[in-house]
Scaffold this active site. Sequence first.
Site, PDB file in Angstrom:
ATOM      1  N   THR A  14       0.812  -1.224   0.000  1.00 10.45           N
ATOM      2  CA  THR A  14       0.000   0.000   0.000  1.00 10.45           C
ATOM      3  C   THR A  14       0.845   1.274   0.000  1.00 10.45           C
ATOM      4  OG1 THR A  14      -0.063  -0.298   2.388  1.00 10.45           O
ATOM      5  CG2 THR A  14      -2.021  -0.982   1.171  1.00 10.45           C
ATOM      6  N   SER A  16       4.300   3.900  -0.871  1.00  9.34           N
ATOM      7  CA  SER A  16       4.792   4.600  -2.053  1.00  9.34           C
ATOM      8  C   SER A  16       5.552   3.643  -2.985  1.00  9.34           C
ATOM      9  CB  SER A  16       5.690   5.708  -1.497  1.00  9.34           C
ATOM     10  OG  SER A  16       6.347   6.403  -2.435  1.00  9.34           O
ATOM     11  N   ARG A 111      20.839  -4.719   4.914  1.00  2.00           N
ATOM     12  CA  ARG A 111      21.834  -4.359   3.888  1.00  2.00           C
ATOM     13  C   ARG A 111      23.271  -4.648   4.318  1.00  2.00           C
ATOM     14  NH1 ARG A 111      19.139   1.426   2.445  1.00  2.00           N
ATOM     15  NH2 ARG A 111      17.393   0.625   1.220  1.00  2.00           N
ATOM     16  N   CYS A 147      17.986   4.802  -2.183  1.00  2.00           N
ATOM     17  CA  CYS A 147      17.694   5.422  -3.483  1.00  2.00           C
ATOM     18  C   CYS A 147      18.765   6.423  -3.946  1.00  2.00           C
ATOM     19  CB  CYS A 147      16.314   6.084  -3.459  1.00  2.00           C
ATOM     20  SG  CYS A 147      15.954   6.975  -1.950  1.00  2.00           S
ATOM     21  N   SER A 177       8.897  12.085  -2.545  1.00  2.00           N
ATOM     22  CA  SER A 177       8.417  10.696  -2.564  1.00  2.00           C
ATOM     23  C   SER A 177       9.410   9.745  -1.916  1.00  2.00           C
ATOM     24  CB  SER A 177       8.108  10.245  -3.996  1.00  2.00           C
ATOM     25  OG  SER A 177       9.285  10.275  -4.779  1.00  2.00           O
ATOM     26  N   HIS A 240      15.885  12.236  -7.538  1.00  2.00           N
ATOM     27  CA  HIS A 240      16.919  12.776  -6.641  1.00  2.00           C
ATOM     28  C   HIS A 240      18.058  13.378  -7.469  1.00  2.00           C
ATOM     29  CE1 HIS A 240      14.785  11.055  -3.411  1.00  2.00           C
ATOM     30  NE2 HIS A 240      15.543  10.025  -3.109  1.00  2.00           N
ATOM     31  N   THR A 326      11.952   6.279  -7.006  1.00  2.00           N
ATOM     32  CA  THR A 326      11.075   5.124  -6.762  1.00  2.00           C
ATOM     33  C   THR A 326      11.172   4.088  -7.882  1.00  2.00           C
ATOM     34  OG1 THR A 326       9.117   6.170  -7.721  1.00  2.00           O
ATOM     35  CG2 THR A 326       9.406   6.405  -5.347  1.00  2.00           C
TER      36      THR A 326
HETATM   37  P1  NAP Z   1       5.553   3.962   2.947  1.00  2.00           P
HETATM   38  O1  NAP Z   1       4.899   4.698   1.848  1.00  2.00           O
HETATM   39  O2  NAP Z   1       5.505   4.531   4.317  1.00  2.00           O
HETATM   40  O3  NAP Z   1       4.946   2.452   2.995  1.00  2.00           O
HETATM   41  C1  NAP Z   1       5.235   1.559   4.054  1.00  2.00           C
HETATM   42  C2  NAP Z   1       4.524   0.220   3.860  1.00  2.00           C
HETATM   43  O4  NAP Z   1       4.823  -0.608   5.003  1.00  2.00           O
HETATM   44  C3  NAP Z   1       2.987   0.311   3.782  1.00  2.00           C
HETATM   45  O5  NAP Z   1       2.503  -0.625   2.854  1.00  2.00           O
HETATM   46  C4  NAP Z   1       2.544  -0.106   5.189  1.00  2.00           C
HETATM   47  O6  NAP Z   1       1.257  -0.717   5.211  1.00  2.00           O
HETATM   48  C5  NAP Z   1       3.587  -1.137   5.529  1.00  2.00           C
HETATM   49  N1  NAP Z   1       3.685  -1.339   6.979  1.00  2.00           N
HETATM   50  C6  NAP Z   1       3.847  -0.383   7.928  1.00  2.00           C
HETATM   51  N2  NAP Z   1       3.832  -0.963   9.159  1.00  2.00           N
HETATM   52  C7  NAP Z   1       3.656  -2.295   8.968  1.00  2.00           C
HETATM   53  C8  NAP Z   1       3.540  -3.416   9.834  1.00  2.00           C
HETATM   54  N3  NAP Z   1       3.608  -3.284  11.173  1.00  2.00           N
HETATM   55  N4  NAP Z   1       3.355  -4.660   9.292  1.00  2.00           N
HETATM   56  C9  NAP Z   1       3.266  -4.796   7.944  1.00  2.00           C
HETATM   57  N5  NAP Z   1       3.341  -3.769   7.068  1.00  2.00           N
HETATM   58  C10 NAP Z   1       3.542  -2.528   7.573  1.00  2.00           C
HETATM   59  O7  NAP Z   1       7.109   3.743   2.651  1.00  2.00           O
HETATM   60  P2  NAP Z   1       7.862   3.674   1.200  1.00  2.00           P
HETATM   61  O8  NAP Z   1       8.393   4.984   0.812  1.00  2.00           O
HETATM   62  O9  NAP Z   1       6.991   2.916   0.257  1.00  2.00           O
HETATM   63  O10 NAP Z   1       9.148   2.822   1.578  1.00  2.00           O
HETATM   64  C11 NAP Z   1       9.102   1.412   1.779  1.00  2.00           C
HETATM   65  C12 NAP Z   1      10.511   0.916   2.084  1.00  2.00           C
HETATM   66  O11 NAP Z   1      11.358   1.174   0.969  1.00  2.00           O
HETATM   67  C13 NAP Z   1      11.148   1.635   3.289  1.00  2.00           C
HETATM   68  O12 NAP Z   1      11.933   0.715   4.015  1.00  2.00           O
HETATM   69  C14 NAP Z   1      11.996   2.721   2.611  1.00  2.00           C
HETATM   70  O13 NAP Z   1      13.072   3.139   3.420  1.00  2.00           O
HETATM   71  C15 NAP Z   1      12.465   2.011   1.362  1.00  2.00           C
HETATM   72  N6  NAP Z   1      12.793   2.868   0.200  1.00  2.00           N
HETATM   73  C16 NAP Z   1      11.963   3.879  -0.193  1.00  2.00           C
HETATM   74  C17 NAP Z   1      12.295   4.636  -1.318  1.00  2.00           C
HETATM   75  C18 NAP Z   1      11.435   5.765  -1.831  1.00  2.00           C
HETATM   76  O14 NAP Z   1      11.865   6.465  -2.776  1.00  2.00           O
HETATM   77  N7  NAP Z   1      10.251   6.007  -1.285  1.00  2.00           N
HETATM   78  C19 NAP Z   1      13.456   4.353  -2.038  1.00  2.00           C
HETATM   79  C20 NAP Z   1      14.259   3.297  -1.625  1.00  2.00           C
HETATM   80  C21 NAP Z   1      13.920   2.568  -0.515  1.00  2.00           C
HETATM   81  P3  NAP Z   1      -0.081   0.069   5.705  1.00  2.00           P
HETATM   82  O15 NAP Z   1      -0.490   0.983   4.583  1.00  2.00           O
HETATM   83  O16 NAP Z   1      -1.034  -1.046   5.929  1.00  2.00           O
HETATM   84  O17 NAP Z   1       0.298   0.824   6.946  1.00  2.00           O
END
Ligand code: NAP
Length: 348
Positions: A14, A16, A111, A147, A177, A240, A326
Amino acid sequence: MNKDKTKVAILGATGSVGQKFIELLSNHPWFEIHELAASDKSAGKKYSEAVNWVMQIPLDKKIAEMEVKKCEPTLNSKIVFSALDASVAGTIEEDFAKAGYVVISNARNHRFDDDVPLIVPEINSDHLELVKIQKFGKGAIVTNPNCSTIGLVMALKPLDDEFGIDSVNVVTMQAISGGGYPGVPSMDILDNVIPFIGGEEDKMETEPKKILGTITGKKIEYARIAVSAQCNRVSVIDGHTECVQVKLKKKTSKDEIIKAWNNFSGEPQKLNLPSAPERPIIYLEGDKYPQPRMHRNLGKGMSVAIGRLRECSLFDYKFVILSHNTIRGAAGGTILIAELMKSKGYLD
Ligand code: NAP
């Protein structure tokens, strides 16, 4: 269900990055989304009810109807993409690996585990060997870097191969994002720059050393490169930008550097993987480039744009990098790892 495709699940579907996985996997030639999972608050709901869909393509009807599952290792798909929040990713990913699932993760938690590869497919596909010494039996954990690190190491790799890198200074301007959805409040980011992103500078200063390191037997010998990073959040949605200064071990010319970037390619290009951009690095001539709005989607978001190469009075050279956080920096990079693993027999 297409019998020829490998079934995959998305943990954190769900968020980003989870949404970007769904977008990029629609019509993927090798993988098919079979299950979606997220937190207990979303589990049991239809995906369309659990998600605030913010992608630019409409939500696929079949995906919208799927029931969101709990992040528990009882899923049918043995290949699992993790886009979980780092506060929970560590144990969940380990539980899945122990239960025989192959987890390919965006989260930072594993990592730096000695036996977990941190992969950018064009750079260090040989580090996948580490999977063979993991203690998970048929399961495994493979990670995708931060990222901002990905854009940086893509630019550094050809320079390191040809001229050797001594030290790097990088200042980032990172998209909103990158902080997930909903991210920084609009009242904080509009008309503003925030000169702090928790944990980011440390990731940028350490991850390149593992990625550019050498696999020797059962471990990675880290590259001896000094990296200093300053990270800023700016009012850009995706993409970025990084201003980099680099000191090389061997003196070289501007033309040689541009040639090294433009000629760079790796295992994904050789194997013709579905998500591999034809040109992983694109050097842009012109003083005003690269720019996020114009260049973040080069190579369908998988190419890294570089521009403004010039001599530096403190280091040897300075330049500007742009990469899609992303796509290349998260979901796209992770899917490329999965394609690499499949083509090398790691998903059999
Ligand atoms: P986000 O939008 O905050 O999404 C987090 C996800 O984790 C949601 O689906 C959420 O589900 C789920 N979640 C939260 N608490 C949970 C729990 N207790 N049990 C199971 N699921 C849970 O974060 P994001 O930006 O997509 O990033 C996701 C990961 O990728 C992070 O570790 C981030 O550091 C990494 N990342 C992000 C980017 C970027 O550009 N955004 C780039 C590289 C790496 P609900 O909706 O149900 O709460």
